[in-house]
Structures are given as C-alpha cells and as structure tokens.
Design a protein around this motif. Structure first.
Motif, PDB file in Angstrom:
ATOM      1  N   VAL A 196       0.880  -0.917   0.089  1.00 33.94           N
ATOM      2  CA  VAL A 196       0.193  -0.043  -0.108  1.00 33.94           C
ATOM      3  C   VAL A 196       0.803   1.180   0.124  1.00 33.94           C
ATOM      4  CG1 VAL A 196      -1.884   1.272   1.278  1.00 33.94           C
ATOM      5  CG2 VAL A 196      -1.811  -1.071   1.325  1.00 33.94           C
ATOM      6  N   PRO A 198       1.363   5.198   0.364  1.00 32.34           N
ATOM      7  CA  PRO A 198       2.738   5.607   0.418  1.00 32.34           C
ATOM      8  C   PRO A 198       3.371   4.880   1.715  1.00 32.34           C
ATOM      9  CG  PRO A 198       1.387   7.203   1.394  1.00 32.34           C
ATOM     10  CD  PRO A 198       0.387   6.162   0.910  1.00 32.34           C
ATOM     11  N   PRO A 207      -7.425  -6.977   8.636  1.00 31.48           N
ATOM     12  CA  PRO A 207      -8.556  -7.034   9.307  1.00 31.48           C
ATOM     13  C   PRO A 207      -9.274  -8.563   9.221  1.00 31.48           C
ATOM     14  CG  PRO A 207      -8.668  -4.771   8.402  1.00 31.48           C
ATOM     15  CD  PRO A 207      -7.267  -5.701   7.920  1.00 31.48           C
ATOM     16  N   GLN A 210      -7.759 -10.629  11.527  1.00 30.99           N
ATOM     17  CA  GLN A 210      -8.004 -10.215  13.037  1.00 30.99           C
ATOM     18  C   GLN A 210      -9.564 -10.713  13.305  1.00 30.99           C
ATOM     19  OE1 GLN A 210      -6.660  -6.425  14.374  1.00 30.99           O
ATOM     20  NE2 GLN A 210      -5.326  -6.042  12.750  1.00 30.99           N
ATOM     21  N   PHE A 211     -10.177 -10.677  12.279  1.00 30.89           N
ATOM     22  CA  PHE A 211     -11.731 -10.991  12.624  1.00 30.89           C
ATOM     23  C   PHE A 211     -11.929 -12.380  12.790  1.00 30.89           C
ATOM     24  CE2 PHE A 211     -15.985 -11.490  10.267  1.00 30.89           C
ATOM     25  CZ  PHE A 211     -16.697 -11.110  11.469  1.00 30.89           C
ATOM     26  N   GLN A 214     -10.545 -13.153  16.274  1.00 31.05           N
ATOM     27  CA  GLN A 214     -11.662 -12.803  17.208  1.00 31.05           C
ATOM     28  C   GLN A 214     -12.606 -13.946  17.208  1.00 31.05           C
ATOM     29  OE1 GLN A 214     -13.679  -9.374  16.218  1.00 31.05           O
ATOM     30  NE2 GLN A 214     -13.116  -8.365  18.175  1.00 31.05           N
ATOM     31  N   VAL A 274       3.068   0.986  10.366  1.00 28.16           N
ATOM     32  CA  VAL A 274       1.868   1.506  10.738  1.00 28.16           C
ATOM     33  C   VAL A 274       1.071   0.433  11.642  1.00 28.16           C
ATOM     34  CG1 VAL A 274       1.411   2.810   8.864  1.00 28.16           C
ATOM     35  CG2 VAL A 274       0.816   0.186   8.700  1.00 28.16           C
ATOM     36  N   ASN A 275       0.100   0.841  12.716  1.00 30.35           N
ATOM     37  CA  ASN A 275      -0.468   0.118  13.537  1.00 30.35           C
ATOM     38  C   ASN A 275      -1.745  -0.778  13.087  1.00 30.35           C
ATOM     39  OD1 ASN A 275      -1.547  -1.124  15.918  1.00 30.35           O
ATOM     40  ND2 ASN A 275      -0.407   0.186  17.312  1.00 30.35           N
ATOM     41  N   SER A 276      -1.627  -1.776  12.697  1.00 29.77           N
ATOM     42  CA  SER A 276      -2.991  -2.582  12.108  1.00 29.77           C
ATOM     43  C   SER A 276      -3.750  -2.981  13.351  1.00 29.77           C
ATOM     44  CB  SER A 276      -2.609  -3.475  11.392  1.00 29.77           C
ATOM     45  OG  SER A 276      -2.334  -4.812  12.046  1.00 29.77           O
ATOM     46  N   GLY A 277      -3.549  -2.673  14.502  1.00 28.45           N
ATOM     47  CA  GLY A 277      -4.558  -3.101  15.701  1.00 28.45           C
ATOM     48  C   GLY A 277      -4.608  -4.283  16.387  1.00 28.45           C
TER      49      GLY A 277
ATOM     50  N   PRO B 207     -12.409  -5.312  14.472  1.00 27.41           N
ATOM     51  CA  PRO B 207     -12.063  -6.151  13.374  1.00 27.41           C
ATOM     52  C   PRO B 207     -13.408  -6.432  12.310  1.00 27.41           C
ATOM     53  CG  PRO B 207     -10.774  -6.835  15.134  1.00 27.41           C
ATOM     54  CD  PRO B 207     -11.704  -5.859  15.792  1.00 27.41           C
ATOM     55  N   GLN B 210     -13.917  -3.450  10.599  1.00 23.04           N
ATOM     56  CA  GLN B 210     -12.973  -2.857   9.546  1.00 23.04           C
ATOM     57  C   GLN B 210     -12.897  -4.130   8.250  1.00 23.04           C
ATOM     58  OE1 GLN B 210      -9.172  -2.013  11.149  1.00 23.04           O
ATOM     59  NE2 GLN B 210     -10.036  -1.879  13.213  1.00 23.04           N
ATOM     60  N   PHE B 211     -13.285  -5.261   8.653  1.00 29.64           N
ATOM     61  CA  PHE B 211     -13.418  -6.262   7.565  1.00 29.64           C
ATOM     62  C   PHE B 211     -14.649  -6.157   6.721  1.00 29.64           C
ATOM     63  CE2 PHE B 211     -14.517 -10.923   6.519  1.00 29.64           C
ATOM     64  CZ  PHE B 211     -13.428 -10.802   5.628  1.00 29.64           C
ATOM     65  N   GLN B 214     -13.627  -2.984   4.809  1.00 27.59           N
ATOM     66  CA  GLN B 214     -12.440  -3.215   3.602  1.00 27.59           C
ATOM     67  C   GLN B 214     -13.177  -4.183   2.412  1.00 27.59           C
ATOM     68  OE1 GLN B 214      -9.770  -6.602   4.588  1.00 27.59           O
ATOM     69  NE2 GLN B 214      -8.012  -5.057   4.184  1.00 27.59           N
ATOM     70  N   ARG B 215     -13.968  -4.955   2.827  1.00 27.55           N
ATOM     71  CA  ARG B 215     -14.741  -5.738   1.690  1.00 27.55           C
ATOM     72  C   ARG B 215     -15.802  -4.808   0.837  1.00 27.55           C
ATOM     73  NH1 ARG B 215     -17.658 -10.866   3.708  1.00 27.55           N
ATOM     74  NH2 ARG B 215     -18.150  -9.316   5.414  1.00 27.55           N
ATOM     75  N   GLY B 277      -6.269   0.153  14.622  1.00 25.12           N
ATOM     76  CA  GLY B 277      -5.714  -0.410  13.378  1.00 25.12           C
ATOM     77  C   GLY B 277      -6.660   0.339  12.098  1.00 25.12           C
ATOM     78  N   THR B 280      -4.867   2.244   9.488  1.00 23.59           N
ATOM     79  CA  THR B 280      -4.113   1.567   8.344  1.00 23.59           C
ATOM     80  C   THR B 280      -5.048   0.959   7.538  1.00 23.59           C
ATOM     81  OG1 THR B 280      -2.477   1.171  10.102  1.00 23.59           O
ATOM     82  CG2 THR B 280      -2.316  -0.446   8.569  1.00 23.59           C
ATOM     83  N   THR B 281      -6.179   0.477   7.872  1.00 26.79           N
ATOM     84  CA  THR B 281      -7.216  -0.162   6.874  1.00 26.79           C
ATOM     85  C   THR B 281      -7.651   0.773   5.894  1.00 26.79           C
ATOM     86  OG1 THR B 281      -7.732  -1.819   8.968  1.00 26.79           O
ATOM     87  CG2 THR B 281      -9.284  -1.360   6.890  1.00 26.79           C
ATOM     88  N   VAL B 283      -5.951   3.344   4.987  1.00 28.16           N
ATOM     89  CA  VAL B 283      -5.015   3.622   4.026  1.00 28.16           C
ATOM     90  C   VAL B 283      -4.772   2.501   2.904  1.00 28.16           C
ATOM     91  CG1 VAL B 283      -2.440   3.931   3.625  1.00 28.16           C
ATOM     92  CG2 VAL B 283      -3.748   5.151   5.836  1.00 28.16           C
ATOM     93  N   GLY B 284      -4.940   1.337   3.497  1.00 27.73           N
ATOM     94  CA  GLY B 284      -5.056   0.186   2.741  1.00 27.73           C
ATOM     95  C   GLY B 284      -5.906  -0.009   1.508  1.00 27.73           C
ATOM     96  N   THR B 306      -0.699  10.890   5.600  1.00 25.42           N
ATOM     97  CA  THR B 306      -0.678   9.426   4.661  1.00 25.42           C
ATOM     98  C   THR B 306      -1.832   9.625   3.537  1.00 25.42           C
ATOM     99  OG1 THR B 306      -0.025   8.329   6.579  1.00 25.42           O
ATOM    100  CG2 THR B 306      -0.047   7.094   4.647  1.00 25.42           C
TER     101      THR B 306
END
Lengths: 377, 377
Positions: A196, A198, A207, A210-211, A214, A274-277, B207, B210-211, B214-215, B277, B280-281, B283-284, B306
């Motif tokens: 990704v 920059p 995620p 992590q999902f 979890q 970066v921190n993705s959690g 998460p 975020q998931f 993201q999707r 996170g 980060t998600t 940005v991703g 960023t």
C-alpha cells in the motif's frame, strides 16, 4: 563450530509426543506429567545446505560454517528439550539465495520431520523470494510429513495471507480435561512488505485475519465454558507469527528480560510502520497471554504490556544476519497443568519460558514465568 | 442569542435535493450543477428541548439558551447551505439528561426531517445513556422519516455495534456516470467505552467492522473499474463516525487547519487509548480521502496524514460542553464533478470543506481543498 550429530528417528520415538506425530489429524495434548512444551525456531534463513555459508560468525567459525550448522542446532535442541511441538516462525528459508525453494524447505524442516515430533510453520518475509510464491511455500509446507500446519482456516471464506490457523491442545488423556482444549495456539501470516503506497516497510496482520482470530478465540472460549468441567476463565492462548507488533517498541532494559541489540529505527524494532490494531484485538479477545515472533534476529526479549507478553525468540539460523560472538538461540515455552484435588490433571496453571544458546552446553538463559493462573495478570 | 426562526417544509422543497428525500431507497446523486454537499452536525447532545439549558455560553446568553438554540442552528445551517445530505456524527442526544430517548431523538432530528433533505446519523458515546440501548437508539433512528441510516449491513453476518453502513452517491442524472457511485460514504459505529479490562477509556472500531469496510470498499472499487465508463482510480470515499482515531494526535498548529483547544490528555485528543488499526485499514483500502468525527467539541481542525484528511466538525450542540465565546459550529463538505470534454459531468474532481459558526452571519471559516483529482495526493 561442532560436528553435526546424526539423529536417528528411533531415538526420538522414545519420547511421549512421538506417538502423536503419526497422524496429521491427531490432537495435540498435554503429556502424563501435565506438561506441554513448545520449541520455537525463528529465522533459519535456510538456503542450499552445505554450500550456503554463515553470516556474522567469529573468524574462527567462518571456514566450516554452513546451513548444516542450523540443522545441527535444531537436532541438538530437539534432543535436549524433547518438545511436544516445534514452531518455525518464518524466514524458514532465505528464498533469495535458495536454488530451489522446495528443496530448501525440505532440508530446513528435515530435523523436525526426522524427530517425529509434530511441527508447524508460518511464513516470514523472505520465504517467497525463491522459486515458490508465498502460497506455494505454504502449500509445500502443509504437504510435508508430521506437520500440523494448515494453508488457511476452512471456516473463513476470505482471509489475507497463507498459513493462518489454530491448534487445540487437549488435557491429559483419561482426565476430565481430555476432550477440552486447555491451551490454544494461534498461527498467523504477518505478511512480507507493504503493498500500500505510501506506506513503506513491512506488512501487517489484516482485518480479515483479526476477524478470524477474534471469532476463533470467542468460539474456543464458549466451548471451554461449557461442560464437561465448565470453566469460568478462558483457556490461555499463545500466538505465533513472524513480524513483531509495533507494541514491541514499548519496552527497554528496565522492563524486559533479554536484550535488544537491533539498531535499525529509533526503537530497534522492525515492525510495520503502521499499527494495524492486532495488539488491541489480542487484548480484546482476552485469552492470549503471549505472542512469539522472530524477524529481528538480535532482539531476544520478552516484555509484558496490558497483560500480554511480547516475546522474540532471537535468531536461530546461521545464514541469517546475527552478531558474531552472540550465540544463535531458540525459545522454549512450557505450559504446566494444575493438579486437581482428586490427584488428576486439571487446566493450565502456569506458562514458563527460557532460551537456549547454541554453545557447547546449550546454555539455558532468561528463564521466567510468562503467566500464572493465580497471579491475576 | 437570536430568536428561533420557524422553518417551513415548503421552503426547503424548492431546493434540488428535496425530491430525493421522498423515498428511503432512492439513490443519492450529484445535482445538475455537478455538486454534492454534506452538512456535518456533531455532538448535538440534545435532551428535553426548551427545558434543557446550555453549557459554556457567555453570561449574556445564559438565561434564554436551551436545546432550542441547537434546533435553531440546524435550521439556519440548512437554510444557508442547502446541503444534499445531513450527517449527524453521534452524541445526537445526551441520554443521561434525556427524560425519554425516543422523544429527544425526535426533537433533535426534527429540523432535518422538516427540511425534507435526506439525513443519516451514527452513534456517539452518550446516545445510549437514556431510556434506549444503543441498538434501541439506532433502531429508532432508522425508523424515522427521510433518513437513509441503516442498522447494519445485511451482507455482514457478524458486526460489532449499530449503525455501520455505506451510501453510494451517483453521478448526474442523464450522464454516463448516472449509474455509477462516484462518491462513497461510509458510516461506522465507533462505540462508547472499552469493555475490555485493563483497557480504560473510549471504545474503538473492531476487526468485524474493518473487515466489512474493507470488503465494501473493494467491491465498490471493482464495480467502479467496470463499465459503463470504466475508471482506473477508485471513486473517492468519505468516512463518518464519532470518536477520533489515535492518529488525530499526529497534528499541531503547524500542519492542521482549525484549532485544538481540548486539554484532556497530552495530545488533546480523546481517542481510544489503544490503536485498533482502522487508520491503517483506511490507507490500505485506498479510496477514503477524509474522515470526519466529532466527540472533542472544542477541536475543529483537519490535518492530512498519509493521504487521508482527519477532520473534526467542532461542537454543534448547546447542551454539550464547549467554550464560552467560542461559537458552536458545523462542517460542510462539497464534492465537485469534472466537466467532460463533451460538456457533460464526469467523476469527482475535488472535495472542499469549510465550517460555519453560529454567529449573526453564520461566518464561514477555514475553507480548504481536502482532495483534488489531479494533485496526486
């Protein structure tokens, strides 16, 4: 450097965990002494065996030192510790120097296979640099003998990376905990490099992963709280992956056990930028008591943050950068069960760790309790 | 404080977006001038209308100031800006002081409903403190007139919180972008307080959320890159939720527009104490150009990190803490389309923002370009 002992399969079949390794699908479980021991091997950086030279060793070691020294060190560690599981936390091979990734993988894991002890691996950031992609490397690993590694969880339809899975460790056979997972092991693919812009630098746990983690943790906790022998607290969990979390930068010599010799970056930690959690997700899940990574070969500490130990194993492999005169090393973790009032084995009472150095006596250092049931941590 | 004007529905039905509000399922789209304007209202903290007094206003305002001043401010903002969408970013009601959450919600959103402009809301950390739970508050909101708010996405089987959803904004009617979502809006529930010991303080985006984000982003990007008029770059996205991300602490007056007057915590940012996170998600994912939150009433800045603008709206409501003499305020965002070579409207060219103060002239301040198609940011 020492000569390389020949390891016979037979020797290892005398140890209790040997029988477990016969079938891939057989459950891991605590032994009759109420113990489960894990050997962590980080950053073997295996390439082409006897033709691949060592990095950062003393001048006196230089001439004869090759990948075979890495092989010998695994053999000695297995012999000394007789673990119930061997976990390889990535950069298993150094793909860039490997002439054939499959052959390098076969050679790298050969001592584990020969021992007949169950073993697993996750990917680092160098495993895919050779003739196999990340998926290819992980598929090759999953097809190897005695491994409990998995490509990815079947219950997750979409997940980033390759080599995300979990393993249950059952209580002692014949006890009321025999069919419960009293220790949970999570393995994740922490990726290689950021895709990704920059964001530069190393990758992170996404995620989707992590999902999955979890939900898996929640499911295991629900099961553990049901009968037989319903438990109030979740079974402790341990998480293994390659790249350290940004939270590894929280420590210094005043609050960690071990050393931080890495100098790259102000914090001496090569996490993602970066921190993705995932640390937050781990704290939220509530069961994981310790995280074990590799990646930074000359960091080998454990520090505790918000109830979770963040540990390095320290570099293991001889074709990996290191520090001349600073021994290659490995981390051992032992979970011990509680004796019940009836004299049987119960659930996990404590989790300890130590490291061993690849010196003449495999010196044991930095022994510490990571978690104890009654400490409230 | 000024007198409260009576708003007639009719007045607002003269504006272009009015027709869109007739049906819940009608799509949002850019107007014939190639614009889409969003009014953000943060932290109304509405309670019981004329019986609920103001906090932190000047002594001269104190006697007559109630929740109705919040109502009047919304009415004036709607009249001045004629937005295409109104977004309420949580702490819509101050549940603790509300005698009846449903009534407070009805009163708080009444000016939006009366305007016939489509509106949406997400939850803050105070909405559930009254007679309705978080789920109850969100369900009540979803059932209100003219709102496009949703309880949760139907495609996500498991998701944390209430009020996670997205909205598409179509191109101008009659153009080749009419059936494409050229601007994507994401709404998330950033929770209330940590449920995880030993983490104290505010909650975070999980998460599962975020998931889903993201999707959803990936799906929207796939659709956008397909015909008709296949696009190379993703359509810009905007994300709205209540609690700022930890990354909001990255700025100071040298690199933000607006002010940071909050003093709680060294950074003056009341995010969760942990990083989950989501930045980060974002940005991703690559499409979101700006995040808009509330929560910190006396911070109102935008800073860019960023490639993503992190913006506050500044406190809007009079029953919310503020700073006497520092006007309550609201944030406006306008996305503008590009003119195609054929003289039609294309995709989004730029996204601008400004704020308006609740003073005599609704003074417009801090106008800036958040994103521009050709800036490469």
């Amino acid at each position: 450097m020492r000569s390389i002992p020949v390891v016979s399969e037979l020797m290892f079949c005398l140890i209790p965990s040997c029988v477990l390794a016969k079938h891939h699908n057989q459950k891991l479980r605590f032994d009759k002494y109420g113990r489960f021991k894990i050997l962590q091997v980080a950053d073997m950086h295996y390439a082409n065996g006897k033709n691949t030279l060592c990095l950062n060793v003393l001048p006196s070691q230089n001439a004869s030192c090759t990948d075979l020294n890495t092989t010998a060190f695994i053999q000695r560690m297995i012999h000394a510790e007789k673990p119930n599981l061997i976990v390889f936390t990535g950069d298993n091979i150094f793909g860039f120097d490997s002439l054939d990734s499959a052959k390098s993988l076969d050679a790298a894991f050969a001592p584990a296979i020969a021992s007949n002890i169950p073993w697993v691996a996750v990917l680092g950031n160098h495993d895919q640099e050779g003739s196999l992609s990340r998926e290819g490397v992980m598929k090759h690993i999953v097809g190897m003998k005695n491994t409990l590694s998995k490509l990815n969880p079947t219950e997750a339809h979409i997940i980033d990376g390759f080599g995300n899975y979990n393993l249950k460790v059952g209580g002692v056979k014949g006890t009321s905990f025999a069919n419960k997972s009293v220790l949970n092991l999570y393995f994740l693919d922490s990726g290689d490099y950021s895709k990704v812009l920059p964001i530069l630098g190393y990758d992170w746990i996404k995620p989707s992963q992590q999902f999955w983690f979890q939900r898996t943790s929640a499911k295991l906790q629900r099961e553990y709280k049901k009968g037989p022998v319903p438990q109030k607290e979740p079974a402790p969990g341990l998480a293994y992956f390659h790249i350290p979390l940004p939270e590894y930068a929280s420590f210094d010599s005043s609050n960690f056990t071990g050393v931080k010799l890495e100098g790259n970056g102000s914090a001496g930690i090569s996490s993602a930028s970066v921190n993705s959690g995932f640390f937050t997700t781990l704290v939220g899940a509530g069961d994981v008591k310790a995280v074990f990574t590799g990646h930074d070969h000359i960091n080998d500490f454990c520090g505790k943050l918000t109830g979770i130990n963040l540990c390095y194993a320290g570099g293991f492999g001889y074709h990996a950068y290191g520090k001349a005169g600073w021994s290659r090393r490995a981390r051992v973790v032992v979970a011990s069960l509680e004796k019940t009032v009836k004299g049987s084995w119960g659930n996990v009472k404590s989790i300890k760790t130590w490291k061993r150095l690849d010196d003449q006596r495999l010196t044991r250092i930095d022994a510490e309790v990571l978690w104890s049931k009654n400490s409230g941590a």
